[in-house]
Structures are given as C-alpha cells and as structure tokens.
Design an enzyme around this catalytic site. Structure first.
Site, PDB file in Angstrom:
ATOM      1  N   LYS A 105      58.416  48.194  62.930  1.00  0.00           N
ATOM      2  CA  LYS A 105      59.326  48.895  63.842  1.00  0.00           C
ATOM      3  C   LYS A 105      58.736  50.189  64.414  1.00  0.00           C
ATOM      4  O   LYS A 105      59.081  50.571  65.523  1.00  0.00           O
ATOM      5  CB  LYS A 105      60.656  49.190  63.138  1.00  0.00           C
ATOM      6  CG  LYS A 105      61.484  47.935  62.884  1.00  0.00           C
ATOM      7  CD  LYS A 105      62.850  48.294  62.314  1.00  0.00           C
ATOM      8  CE  LYS A 105      63.657  47.040  62.029  1.00  0.00           C
ATOM      9  NZ  LYS A 105      65.045  47.332  61.699  1.00  0.00           N
ATOM     10  N   ASP A 109      69.911  49.039  66.081  1.00  0.00           N
ATOM     11  CA  ASP A 109      70.418  49.003  64.696  1.00  0.00           C
ATOM     12  C   ASP A 109      71.597  49.954  64.483  1.00  0.00           C
ATOM     13  O   ASP A 109      72.625  49.573  63.929  1.00  0.00           O
ATOM     14  CB  ASP A 109      69.312  49.383  63.711  1.00  0.00           C
ATOM     15  CG  ASP A 109      68.293  48.272  63.513  1.00  0.00           C
ATOM     16  OD1 ASP A 109      68.670  47.091  63.653  1.00  0.00           O
ATOM     17  OD2 ASP A 109      67.128  48.581  63.208  1.00  0.00           O
TER      18      ASP A 109
END
Ligand code: ATR
Length: 276
Positions: A66, A103
């Site tokens: 990420k 997220d």
C-alpha cells in the site's frame, strides 16, 4: 477490449475482493473480470508495468504494497496523501494512474450516520488507525483520542493528523465512559494472533459503538466481550465491503449493493452473527 480489474498483494489467495467484485460486476451487468495477482517481493515495479501494458482498468492494492506502490503512480488523491497509503488505483481516460485510499471512508460508511461531535477512541496507532483517523478528520470529526501500547506511536499519529490526543491504554480503560465510539485496530483477536483484550470494557458508555476492524473471526474476543454490555458492535466486514464498494464506484460509476454483500459474506464466513 473486455475490461478487467485486479487486486495485488502478497499473500493474496485468501482475499475476499475477487468474489465481491465479480459478484457486483455480474449483478450490474458489466462485462468485466476481477482477478487476484500474487506479486513476489521486489517485483512490484514489474507488476505495475505489466498491469499497465496488459490494459488493466484499475486495481486494488493490499498488504504489503500500500505504501510502496506510490512512486509507480502518476497522481495521488488527498485521501491517500495524508495516510501515505493507496488501496485503489484508477485509470483515467487519458491513461493516467491515480491512487486513492478508500479504507477509512469505507469504515465510516460501515458505521452509518454518526454525529461529528462524537468522542472517538482508537485502540492502536498502526496503518489501519491512520487511514480511518484521516478519513474521520476529512469528514469533520474532531474529538479523536488515540490509545496505543507504544505511546510514542500514538503521539506520532496525533502529530501527523494535527488533531486529537494521545493517551495510554490504561487511561483509555479508566475514561471509557467518555467515548461514543471505540475502534479496535490492533491485530489482537485475529485468527492465529494473541487473544488478549487491548483494554477491559466494564466502563463502556451505554449505547456506545464498539467496532473491530478484524473480520476473521467475525466475532473477535473483543466484540464478544463488548456484546455483554448494552452497546452496538460492528465487525470488520462492513469496512471491507464499503472500501470495495467505493473502489467499484470509482471504476464503474455505479454504487453496488453493500448491505447484501455484507449478508452474503457473513453467511460464507460461517457466522450467523449480525451486528446489533
Ligand atoms: P496495521 O499497520 O495494519 O494497522 P500493525 O502494524 O500490525 O497493523 O499493528 C498496528 C497497531 O497494533 C500498533 O498500534 C501496535 O502497537 P505498537 O505501536 O505498540 O506496536 C498494535 N499492536 C500490535 N500487536 C499488539 C498487541 N499484542 N497488544 C497491543 N497492541 C498491539
């Protein structure tokens, strides 16, 4: 050319994203595929080149890439900039690759409508807490407390956020009745991890929301403990599904059915557990 999407990570075989996105593509009559891709350590650059070359329309990024993906993209949206992590890549019409992080917003959506003056307590100050805290800040929340095993990491997060307060886990336990929402973001309670609770819950406020970002198991020991009190518990499936739904809408311009997906995955993961 038929559109295709992917999720890259390592490991990737247990990802629920392919099932989720394939189901939504079908449900919305979109002729496209979504595939999991295992990227070997040190091969992220090659993998991104290949995705671009082979015409991938967009992809999700999961652990451990990420952060590492950022230099390979053309642009980073504000949602990802503040966190320093990307979980969704979108290909624009002029062939640019833009990184987003869905997220945190996914987590907030999984809670449903919440007043922005609510007092929020984080347990843990890692990547997941960082993502959610930034999204809460962007959504107008201001009363954020971060309790962490290593206090310096909580202080670092507060410093980066330029908002909130760092406190010790023990202080969090003692002042628990002050918080409307408690968010458990440590790996404790995950399958194959320690089963101890980050804090005791006997001082929890009535009708508080107690959330755990872990979804395997669906009911962590922390949520099991919380269920003994008069609170609303939320497991990590909602976050998983909503972050995916936001990515899906960036790629396809359509908001998929998140509630039905949470039900489906709850069934698949073998739980008859429903958030209260
Ligand atoms: P992620 O970055 O994905 O959120 P992580 O880096 O594995 O996950 O862990 C994040 C948080 O869980 C950290 O705040 C960590 O605390 P430290 O800063 O003290 O390392 C916390 N954490 C991990 N294991 C823990 C444990 N056994 N007890 C309490 N906190 C724990």
């Amino acid at each position: 050319m038929k559109k295709w999407f992917a999720v890259i990570g390592n490991p990737i075989s247990h990802s629920l994203s392919p099932y989720m996105h394939e189901t939504w593509l079908k449900e919305n009559n979109i002729d496209a595929s979504y595939i999991p891709i295992h990227v070997e350590e040190g091969k992220l650059g090659d993998a991104v080149k290949a995705l671009k070359l082979l015409g991938c329309s967009g992809w999700n990024v999961t652990v451990p890439y990420k952060n590492e993906i950022i230099p390979f993209l053309d642009e980073i949206d504000d949602s990802a900039k503040g966190i320093g992590a990307v979980n969704t890549v979108v290909k624009t019409e002029d062939n640019r690759f833009v990184g987003y992080n869905t997220d945190g917003l996914g987590f907030i959506q999984s809670l449903g409508p919440i007043p922005t003056d609510n007092q929020i307590l984080f347990l843990g100050a890692g990547g997941a807490a960082r993502g959610i805290a930034h999204a809460l800040k962007q959504s107008g929340f201001r009363n954020i407390f971060i309790a962490n095993r290593t206090r310096a990491n909580a202080e670092q997060l507060v410093n980066d956020l330029q908002m909130g307060q760092a406190i010790d886990l023990q202080e969090a336990e003692e002042r628990l009745y002050e918080f409307d929402i408690v968010i458990q973001t440590t790996p404790q309670g995950m399958k194959n991890q320690e089963n101890t609770l980050p804090i005791q819950l006997h001082k929890i406020k009535e009708h508080a929301i107690v959330a755990d970002i872990v979804y395997n198991p669906l009911v962590t020991p922390f949520l099991e403990e919380a269920n003994k009190y008069n609170v609303r518990t939320i497991n990590g499936l909602g976050m998983l599904v909503h972050q995916g739904a936001i990515a899906f809408s960036y790629w396809n311009g359509i908001k998929p059915n998140s509630d039905k997906m949470v039900e489906r995955l709850t069934e698949q993961l073998g739980g008859n557990y429903v958030n209260r």
